[in-house]
Design a protein around this motif. Structure first.
Motif, PDB file in Angstrom:
ATOM      1  N   LEU A   1      10.885   5.353 -17.182  1.00  0.00           N
ATOM      2  CA  LEU A   1       9.538   5.855 -16.908  1.00  0.00           C
ATOM      3  C   LEU A   1       9.325   6.061 -15.405  1.00  0.00           C
ATOM      4  CD1 LEU A   1       6.650   6.595 -17.685  1.00  0.00           C
ATOM      5  CD2 LEU A   1       6.111   4.143 -17.779  1.00  0.00           C
ATOM      6  N   ALA A   2       9.779   5.103 -14.604  1.00  0.00           N
ATOM      7  CA  ALA A   2       9.653   5.238 -13.155  1.00  0.00           C
ATOM      8  C   ALA A   2      10.436   6.446 -12.650  1.00  0.00           C
ATOM      9  CB  ALA A   2      10.146   3.960 -12.472  1.00  0.00           C
TER      10      ALA A   2
ATOM     11  N   LYS B   1       0.816  -1.222   0.000  1.00  0.00           N
ATOM     12  CA  LYS B   1       0.000   0.000   0.000  1.00  0.00           C
ATOM     13  C   LYS B   1       0.848   1.271   0.000  1.00  0.00           C
ATOM     14  CE  LYS B   1      -4.285  -1.716   2.108  1.00  0.00           C
ATOM     15  NZ  LYS B   1      -5.128  -1.333   0.972  1.00  0.00           N
ATOM     16  N   ASP B   2       2.137   1.151   0.331  1.00  0.00           N
ATOM     17  CA  ASP B   2       3.017   2.323   0.343  1.00  0.00           C
ATOM     18  C   ASP B   2       3.592   2.641  -1.035  1.00  0.00           C
ATOM     19  OD1 ASP B   2       2.641   2.636   3.069  1.00  0.00           O
ATOM     20  OD2 ASP B   2       4.355   1.359   3.576  1.00  0.00           O
ATOM     21  N   VAL B   3       3.384   1.751  -1.994  1.00  0.00           N
ATOM     22  CA  VAL B   3       3.920   1.958  -3.341  1.00  0.00           C
ATOM     23  C   VAL B   3       3.048   2.973  -4.083  1.00  0.00           C
ATOM     24  CG1 VAL B   3       4.452   0.858  -5.550  1.00  0.00           C
ATOM     25  CG2 VAL B   3       4.870  -0.379  -3.405  1.00  0.00           C
ATOM     26  N   GLY B   4       3.678   4.042  -4.560  1.00  0.00           N
ATOM     27  CA  GLY B   4       2.932   5.085  -5.255  1.00  0.00           C
ATOM     28  C   GLY B   4       2.946   4.957  -6.766  1.00  0.00           C
ATOM     29  N   ILE B   5       3.951   4.240  -7.307  1.00  0.00           N
ATOM     30  CA  ILE B   5       4.113   4.111  -8.762  1.00  0.00           C
ATOM     31  C   ILE B   5       4.433   2.659  -9.083  1.00  0.00           C
ATOM     32  CG2 ILE B   5       5.471   4.839 -10.768  1.00  0.00           C
ATOM     33  CD1 ILE B   5       6.142   7.410  -9.068  1.00  0.00           C
ATOM     34  N   LEU B   6       3.744   2.109 -10.070  1.00  0.00           N
ATOM     35  CA  LEU B   6       3.975   0.729 -10.501  1.00  0.00           C
ATOM     36  C   LEU B   6       4.158   0.701 -12.012  1.00  0.00           C
ATOM     37  CD1 LEU B   6       4.006  -2.366 -10.010  1.00  0.00           C
ATOM     38  CD2 LEU B   6       1.514  -2.323 -10.295  1.00  0.00           C
TER      39      LEU B   6
ATOM     40  N   VAL C   1       7.768   0.709  -7.902  1.00  0.00           N
ATOM     41  CA  VAL C   1       8.124  -0.687  -8.132  1.00  0.00           C
ATOM     42  C   VAL C   1       8.139  -0.929  -9.641  1.00  0.00           C
ATOM     43  CG1 VAL C   1       7.296  -3.068  -7.963  1.00  0.00           C
ATOM     44  CG2 VAL C   1       7.334  -1.623  -5.930  1.00  0.00           C
ATOM     45  N   VAL C   2       9.220  -1.543 -10.121  1.00  0.00           N
ATOM     46  CA  VAL C   2       9.364  -1.861 -11.543  1.00  0.00           C
ATOM     47  C   VAL C   2       9.480  -3.367 -11.690  1.00  0.00           C
ATOM     48  CG1 VAL C   2      10.782  -1.582 -13.609  1.00  0.00           C
ATOM     49  CG2 VAL C   2      10.492   0.344 -12.028  1.00  0.00           C
ATOM     50  N   VAL C   3       8.618  -3.957 -12.512  1.00  0.00           N
ATOM     51  CA  VAL C   3       8.608  -5.400 -12.741  1.00  0.00           C
ATOM     52  C   VAL C   3       8.922  -5.665 -14.213  1.00  0.00           C
ATOM     53  CG1 VAL C   3       7.251  -7.524 -12.671  1.00  0.00           C
ATOM     54  CG2 VAL C   3       6.910  -5.766 -10.919  1.00  0.00           C
ATOM     55  N   SER C   4       9.925  -6.516 -14.473  1.00  0.00           N
ATOM     56  CA  SER C   4      10.323  -6.855 -15.843  1.00  0.00           C
ATOM     57  C   SER C   4      10.273  -8.363 -16.024  1.00  0.00           C
ATOM     58  CB  SER C   4      11.743  -6.355 -16.126  1.00  0.00           C
ATOM     59  OG  SER C   4      11.815  -4.949 -16.005  1.00  0.00           O
TER      60      SER C   4
ATOM     61  N   GLN D   1      10.370  11.975 -10.471  1.00  0.00           N
ATOM     62  CA  GLN D   1      10.761  13.387 -10.558  1.00  0.00           C
ATOM     63  C   GLN D   1       9.538  14.295 -10.446  1.00  0.00           C
ATOM     64  OE1 GLN D   1      13.688  14.399 -10.365  1.00  0.00           O
ATOM     65  NE2 GLN D   1      14.994  12.721 -11.035  1.00  0.00           N
ATOM     66  N   ALA D   2       8.408  13.822 -10.960  1.00  0.00           N
ATOM     67  CA  ALA D   2       7.176  14.617 -10.908  1.00  0.00           C
ATOM     68  C   ALA D   2       6.388  14.403  -9.618  1.00  0.00           C
ATOM     69  CB  ALA D   2       6.291  14.284 -12.112  1.00  0.00           C
ATOM     70  N   ASN D   3       6.764  13.367  -8.850  1.00  0.00           N
ATOM     71  CA  ASN D   3       6.040  13.053  -7.613  1.00  0.00           C
ATOM     72  C   ASN D   3       7.043  12.841  -6.486  1.00  0.00           C
ATOM     73  OD1 ASN D   3       3.000  12.409  -8.548  1.00  0.00           O
ATOM     74  ND2 ASN D   3       4.412  11.615 -10.081  1.00  0.00           N
ATOM     75  N   PRO D   4       7.466  13.913  -5.813  1.00  0.00           N
ATOM     76  CA  PRO D   4       8.488  13.798  -4.773  1.00  0.00           C
ATOM     77  C   PRO D   4       8.013  12.980  -3.582  1.00  0.00           C
ATOM     78  CG  PRO D   4       7.515  16.000  -4.783  1.00  0.00           C
ATOM     79  CD  PRO D   4       6.991  15.298  -5.993  1.00  0.00           C
ATOM     80  N   ASN D   5       9.008  12.492  -2.811  1.00  0.00           N
ATOM     81  CA  ASN D   5       8.757  11.730  -1.595  1.00  0.00           C
ATOM     82  C   ASN D   5       7.872  10.512  -1.882  1.00  0.00           C
ATOM     83  OD1 ASN D   5       9.198  11.348   1.178  1.00  0.00           O
ATOM     84  ND2 ASN D   5       7.196  12.219   1.673  1.00  0.00           N
TER      85      ASN D   5
END
Length: 555
Positions: A270-271, A219-224, A284-287, A276-280
């Motif tokens: 991309l992450a 739940k703490d992940v802001g970007i996926l 998570v990056v999945v490949s 850079q646009a969403n500080p603090n």
């Protein structure tokens, strides 16, 4: 015979076959020409526009750094004209107002310039930790078992099986790679059900390990950001992850499809932009790539090649821009350079998904893939070099380039493209008067190399072109041997190898180089924040690291 203009791309050997015994050419000497496709020599025809592009990246915010010292010197010189008493008198009285205006104007300009630079500068991006999925041992197959299972599936004729066997023998892949059980069944494997089942296995396996290692809640992940080239269901793979881990409703979610083996670095890029646009925030990056969904059951040899190389794998990264994560992070992101050759039709079609004459879907690999890939890699490296090479190496490279230009070496190289192939061979025989191209020593810029484990041939050619050693290529060859080509996640298995060996020290720089369909080539440069101790758990190499490097890796 090779086509005109391929003297950089082919290794040619002329063999004397003796005297022709009969026919119209009886009594004449006969020769045979053996041609082996190779990567182009990266420094034979460097395009200066890509060198300039690299310096453009380097000086993107340089205007602020250039203006600030000038303003500071002017401000200091103006203040130095006055003693302490005179300066106080000037500031407290109306006399000398003209000088006061100059001092205040310069001070304001200096403050404005420094503030603008601070806000324009990119925030530091930290790689907190990463995880690589290791399948269960019951999915492990040897090369011999692979061919036998393929035979039992009833999908291939003997000629196709023999072709795949020859490819495997020279592939650099070992006997411990992983494949889904479904690909060897007599049923169709490229179904949505099988794709989702494999995706759940590898993705959730990698993410469970990542969340355990970093102690971060989903739940703490802001970007996926998720990248998978072939398998793109609806709902997306990123939505599948959000559903499984019950992530928050305002998460920024992205799903990248069809972008090939270099998409892992694109996902990181991309992450980074989103952070850079969403500080603090944390991302998570999945490949990954789905092997079963990409399985080709037909007889077209150019489409059978991916069957031999691609194996199960997945990586998951936790990236942050929070300052408090600096202490526990492993690496900082220094550079990402992306190259896309898709405007060229040959590059665009070099790795192409389509149906064969029997309507079987698969990836078709072009015969010119080595040449096309080599040009993309050369462009990417040329752009990256000004960002990472020491100043001395850049000076040697440019002085050599200028010397070769004025000596006419580069001109003769261009004109020789119009010569017949046999004349091209003689044109480029070593000459004492010709100025040899200077290959920069990339070992002075990086301590660790993570080059996409595409195939044994590609790794050998990159080692030759870049002047690297067997040790520099060890992680890539070991990954290919132990896990096969895991597509966009392979560069992370390679970094996990370096960590398992205990080789990553504080301040070391890691170069990740990936290339794939499009045709694309991307580079990422990471700098180690601290010494990385060999892990006791959570590393896919723990049960086999002592067996590497094996002698077979360099053969």
């Amino acid at each position: 015979m090779a086509s005109t203009g391929e003297h950089h791309l082919l290794s040619t050997e002329i063999v004397n076959r003796g005297i022709e015994p009969s026919g119209p050419d009886a009594g004449a000497m006969t020769f045979s020409v053996r041609v082996r496709r190779r990567l182009p020599n990266f420094v034979q025809s460097v395009k200066l526009k890509y060198v300039k592009l690299g310096y453009h990246y380097l000086t993107k915010h340089g205007i602020y750094l250039a203006v600030a010292p000038v303003v500071f010197l002017l401000f200091g010189a103006e203040v130095k004209r006055f003693g302490r008493k005179e300066l106080w008198h000037m500031l407290s009285n109306s006399t000398g107002g003209y000088d006061l205006v100059i001092v205040l104007a310069l001070f304001t300009l200096l403050t404005f310039t420094l503030t603008l630079y601070i806000f324009a500068r990119s925030r530091s991006i930290y790689l907190v930790d990463f995880a690589c999925f290791k399948p269960d041992d019951d999915l492990k197959v040897t090369k011999e078992e692979f061919i036998e299972l393929a035979r039992k599936s009833g999908k291939f004729d003997e000629a196709s099986l023999e072709f795949q066997k020859r490819i495997l023998e020279s592939s650099g892949i070992g006997d411990e790679t992983y494949v889904p059980k479904s690909i060897m069944s007599t049923e169709k494997t490229s179904t949505m059900k099988e794709g989702r089942a494999e995706a759940s296995m590898v993705i959730f396996g990698a993410l469970d390990e990542l969340f355990e290692k970093t102690q971060i809640r989903p739940k703490d992940v802001g970007i996926l950001v998720v990248n998978c080239s072939i398998f793109n269901p609806t709902p997306s793979l990123s939505a599948m992850i959000i559903n499984h881990y019950k992530m928050r409703g305002n998460i920024l979610s992205f799903n990248l499809g069809g972008m090939g083996c270099s998409a892992g670095i694109i996902a990181v890029d991309l992450a980074r932009d989103m952070l850079q646009a969403n500080p603090n925030n944390v991302a998570v990056v999945v490949s990954t790539e789905m092997v079963a969904y990409n399985w080709y059951p037909g007889r077209d040899r150019s489409m059978l090649i991916p069957n031999c190389f691609f194996r199960m794998g997945c990586s998951a990264l936790l990236i942050s821009n929070r300052r408090r994560d600096y202490r526990r992070a492993k690496y900082t992101l220094e550079h990402i350079v992306r190259t896309h050759k898709g405007a060229d039709i040959a590059s665009f079609r070099s790795v192409y998904q389509e149906e064969d004459e029997h309507k079987f879907k698969g990836l078709k690999i072009s015969k010119e893939i080595m040449e096309i890939g080599g040009e993309a890699i050369k462009t990417n490296i040329t752009t990256l070099s000004p960002l990472v090479l020491p100043f001395s190496e850049q000076m040697f490279f440019f002085s050599n380039l200028i010397k070769r230009y004025f000596s006419g070496t580069t001109t003769s190289e261009k004109s020789s493209h119009r010569l017949p192939p046999v004349q091209q061979i003689s044109q480029f025989e070593p000459s004492s008067s010709a100025t040899k191209p200077y290959i920069p020593d990339y070992r002075l810029a990086f301590e660790h190399f993570c080059i996409h484990a595409a195939s044994k041939t590609a790794l050998n050619e990159l080692e030759r072109n870049l002047g690297l050693s067997d040790k520099n290529m060890e992680a890539s060859r070991a990954t290919l041997h132990r896990f096969g080509n895991t597509s966009s996640s392979s560069i992370w298995y390679e970094l996990a190898y370096q960590e398992a060996k205990g080789r990553v020290k504080r301040g070391d720089r890691v170069w990740q180089l990936a290339f794939g369909s499009g045709f694309k080539c991307n580079s990422a440069v990471w700098k180690s924040i601290r010494r990385i101790e060999p892990p006791a758990t959570g590393n896919p190499w723990l049960d086999c690291i002592d067996r590497y490097p094996a002698e077979a890796l360099s053969s």
